[in-house]
Design an enzyme around this catalytic site. Structure first.
Site, PDB file in Angstrom:
ATOM      1  N   GLU A  45      -7.187   4.626   7.273  1.00 29.25           N
ATOM      2  CA  GLU A  45      -7.006   5.925   6.681  1.00 29.25           C
ATOM      3  C   GLU A  45      -8.270   6.304   5.925  1.00 29.25           C
ATOM      4  O   GLU A  45      -8.360   7.658   5.897  1.00 29.25           O
ATOM      5  CB  GLU A  45      -5.793   6.105   6.109  1.00 29.25           C
ATOM      6  CG  GLU A  45      -4.279   6.040   7.138  1.00 29.25           C
ATOM      7  CD  GLU A  45      -3.096   5.319   6.551  1.00 29.25           C
ATOM      8  OE1 GLU A  45      -2.910   5.388   5.289  1.00 29.25           O
ATOM      9  OE2 GLU A  45      -2.071   4.938   7.457  1.00 29.25           O
ATOM     10  N   GLU A  57      -5.884  -5.014  10.230  1.00 26.92           N
ATOM     11  CA  GLU A  57      -4.751  -3.964  10.490  1.00 26.92           C
ATOM     12  C   GLU A  57      -5.071  -3.053  11.641  1.00 26.92           C
ATOM     13  O   GLU A  57      -5.784  -2.313  11.776  1.00 26.92           O
ATOM     14  CB  GLU A  57      -4.745  -3.045   9.206  1.00 26.92           C
ATOM     15  CG  GLU A  57      -4.348  -3.880   7.991  1.00 26.92           C
ATOM     16  CD  GLU A  57      -3.867  -2.495   6.973  1.00 26.92           C
ATOM     17  OE1 GLU A  57      -2.684  -2.720   6.610  1.00 26.92           O
ATOM     18  OE2 GLU A  57      -4.553  -1.707   6.474  1.00 26.92           O
ATOM     19  N   LYS A 108       0.144   4.255  -0.190  1.00 26.70           N
ATOM     20  CA  LYS A 108      -0.817   5.109   0.279  1.00 26.70           C
ATOM     21  C   LYS A 108      -0.492   6.560  -0.525  1.00 26.70           C
ATOM     22  O   LYS A 108      -0.745   6.608  -1.576  1.00 26.70           O
ATOM     23  CB  LYS A 108      -0.297   5.521   1.647  1.00 26.70           C
ATOM     24  CG  LYS A 108      -0.292   4.384   2.710  1.00 26.70           C
ATOM     25  CD  LYS A 108      -0.238   4.552   3.984  1.00 26.70           C
ATOM     26  CE  LYS A 108      -0.198   3.262   4.789  1.00 26.70           C
ATOM     27  NZ  LYS A 108      -0.262   3.231   6.055  1.00 26.70           N
ATOM     28  N   ASN A 166       0.850  -1.052  -0.032  1.00 24.03           N
ATOM     29  CA  ASN A 166       0.044   0.077   0.027  1.00 24.03           C
ATOM     30  C   ASN A 166       0.871   1.105  -0.136  1.00 24.03           C
ATOM     31  O   ASN A 166       1.415   1.643   1.140  1.00 24.03           O
ATOM     32  CB  ASN A 166      -0.867  -0.019   1.242  1.00 24.03           C
ATOM     33  CG  ASN A 166      -1.909   1.274   1.252  1.00 24.03           C
ATOM     34  OD1 ASN A 166      -1.863   1.990   0.467  1.00 24.03           O
ATOM     35  ND2 ASN A 166      -2.500   1.168   2.390  1.00 24.03           N
ATOM     36  N   SER A 190       2.800  -2.216  10.248  1.00 22.70           N
ATOM     37  CA  SER A 190       4.333  -2.298  10.563  1.00 22.70           C
ATOM     38  C   SER A 190       5.103  -3.370  10.126  1.00 22.70           C
ATOM     39  O   SER A 190       6.090  -4.068  10.873  1.00 22.70           O
ATOM     40  CB  SER A 190       4.898  -1.683  11.815  1.00 22.70           C
ATOM     41  OG  SER A 190       4.456  -0.366  12.014  1.00 22.70           O
ATOM     42  N   HIS A 192      -9.584   0.779   4.416  1.00 22.75           N
ATOM     43  CA  HIS A 192      -8.473   1.048   5.065  1.00 22.75           C
ATOM     44  C   HIS A 192      -8.706   2.226   6.278  1.00 22.75           C
ATOM     45  O   HIS A 192      -9.336   3.088   6.169  1.00 22.75           O
ATOM     46  CB  HIS A 192      -7.518   1.723   4.263  1.00 22.75           C
ATOM     47  CG  HIS A 192      -5.854   1.669   4.737  1.00 22.75           C
ATOM     48  ND1 HIS A 192      -5.531   2.750   5.690  1.00 22.75           N
ATOM     49  CD2 HIS A 192      -4.876   0.893   4.742  1.00 22.75           C
ATOM     50  CE1 HIS A 192      -4.458   2.264   6.217  1.00 22.75           C
ATOM     51  NE2 HIS A 192      -4.090   1.463   5.479  1.00 22.75           N
ATOM     52  N   GLY A 218       2.037   2.304  10.673  1.00 20.67           N
ATOM     53  CA  GLY A 218       3.003   3.251  10.491  1.00 20.67           C
ATOM     54  C   GLY A 218       3.693   3.639  11.865  1.00 20.67           C
ATOM     55  O   GLY A 218       4.226   4.673  11.622  1.00 20.67           O
TER      56      GLY A 218
HETATM   57  P1  PGA Z   1       2.493   0.275   7.468  1.00 17.31           P
HETATM   58  O1  PGA Z   1       1.189   0.379   6.943  1.00 17.31           O
HETATM   59  O2  PGA Z   1       3.139  -1.126   6.998  1.00 17.31           O
HETATM   60  O3  PGA Z   1       3.245   1.512   7.096  1.00 17.31           O
HETATM   61  O4  PGA Z   1       2.194   0.287   9.103  1.00 17.31           O
HETATM   62  C1  PGA Z   1       0.218  -0.782   6.516  1.00 17.31           C
HETATM   63  C2  PGA Z   1      -0.984  -0.252   5.968  1.00 17.31           C
HETATM   64  O5  PGA Z   1      -1.538   0.804   6.375  1.00 17.31           O
HETATM   65  O6  PGA Z   1      -1.557  -0.887   5.223  1.00 17.31           O
END
Ligand code: PGA
Length: 275
Positions: free
Chosen positions: A110, A188, A26, A24, A234, A108, A194
């Protein structure tokens, strides 16, 4: 004899969950000139024993979607639920189908507003019922992201499962109708996205197992045995082997590390853990 055949099919389905890793990106990268490098990272992934998908930023999907190797699927980060027309700023499944895309990510955290949207979050009904139903009907496959924020995790697994069930419940009729071929769940936990704080293998396994148990009850045993549940938050080359060894973790949705060459190692480590 037909019930014998059915039960052996079920066992095969359990055995046959193909690993799946998503990248992803983003709202990255900042420059078009950086895209070729990121595409090249994804194209180093060995897809012989693993499905790989990548979610470029909406602005960049049209630039890169034809640049991925066979076995690396371009999956937009969001979708509308109305098709083409007067929906400024939106993307629709019909456009994705026309462009040859097969997968789309929805839900997601976000997109649900976890980075601080001052507007109401997209509801679980909108995501798991309206958007997922619309995508599936259009012939797309769906990665449905779910997961709990930190204050819920601190209350324990029962509270976590309340959130996961709330996220999943509006999609249950679609899961019954379309089956596990068409749907991947990405678990997630918001607190791990993140942040560099990964769920421990024990936490991930416990949660994935509980999600599968819920799906066995709410959809069917067969669906639960066959549906792939990715872990996200992460995930990286340092934790992929331990997390990948968890029997109910079928892969990863990777954010930060999908912008680096290590995405290839994550795929290799997962496949090795499952071998
Ligand atoms: P991250 O993001 O691996 O940077 O924690 C994962 C995600 O939001 O899909």
């Amino acid at each position: 004899w037909s019930s014998d055949v059915c039960s052996s099919d079920l066992e095969n389905a359990t055995m046959a969950r193909r690993p799946i890793v998503g990248g992803n990106w983003k709202c990255n990268p900042a420059k078009v000139s950086e895209l070729d490098g990121l595409v090249a990272n994804m194209n180093t992934c060995d897809t012989a024993n693993c499905d790989v998908y990548v979610c470029p930023s909406p602005l960049h999907v049209g630039i890169v979607y034809q640049k991925f190797n066979k076995g690396v699927y371009c999956a937009p980060q969001n979708c509308n639920f109305k098709g083409t027309g007067a929906y400024t700023g939106e993307m629709c499944a019909e456009q994705m189908v026309d462009m040859g895309m097969e997968w789309c990510l929805i839900g997601h955290s976000e997109r649900r507003g976890e980075f601080g949207l001052p507007t109401p979050a997209e509801s679980s009904k909108l995501i798991a019922d309206t958007k997922m139903g619309y995508l599936l009907k259009a012939g797309m496959k769906v990665i449905l992201a779910i997961g709990e924020p930190l204050p819920i995790r601190e209350k324990g697994i029962e509270a976590v499962m309340e959130v996961c069930k709330e996220n999943l419940a509006p999609g249950i009729p679609h899961m019954k109708e379309y089956g596990a071929e068409k749907i991947v769940i990405a678990y997630e936990p918001v607190w791990s996205i993140g942040t560099g704080v990964t769920a421990s293998p024990e936490q991930a396994q416990e949660t994935h197992k509980a999600i599968r148990a819920y799906l066995a009850e709410a959809v069917s045993e067969e669906f639960a045995a066959a549906v792939r549940i990715q872990y996200g938050g992460s995930a990286n080359a340092k934790n992929a082997a331990a997390l990948g060894a968890c029997p109910d973790v079928d892969g990863f949705l990777v954010g930060g590390a999908s912008l680096k060459p290590e995405i290839k190692d994550i795929v290799d480590l997962l496949v090795a853990a499952k071998a």
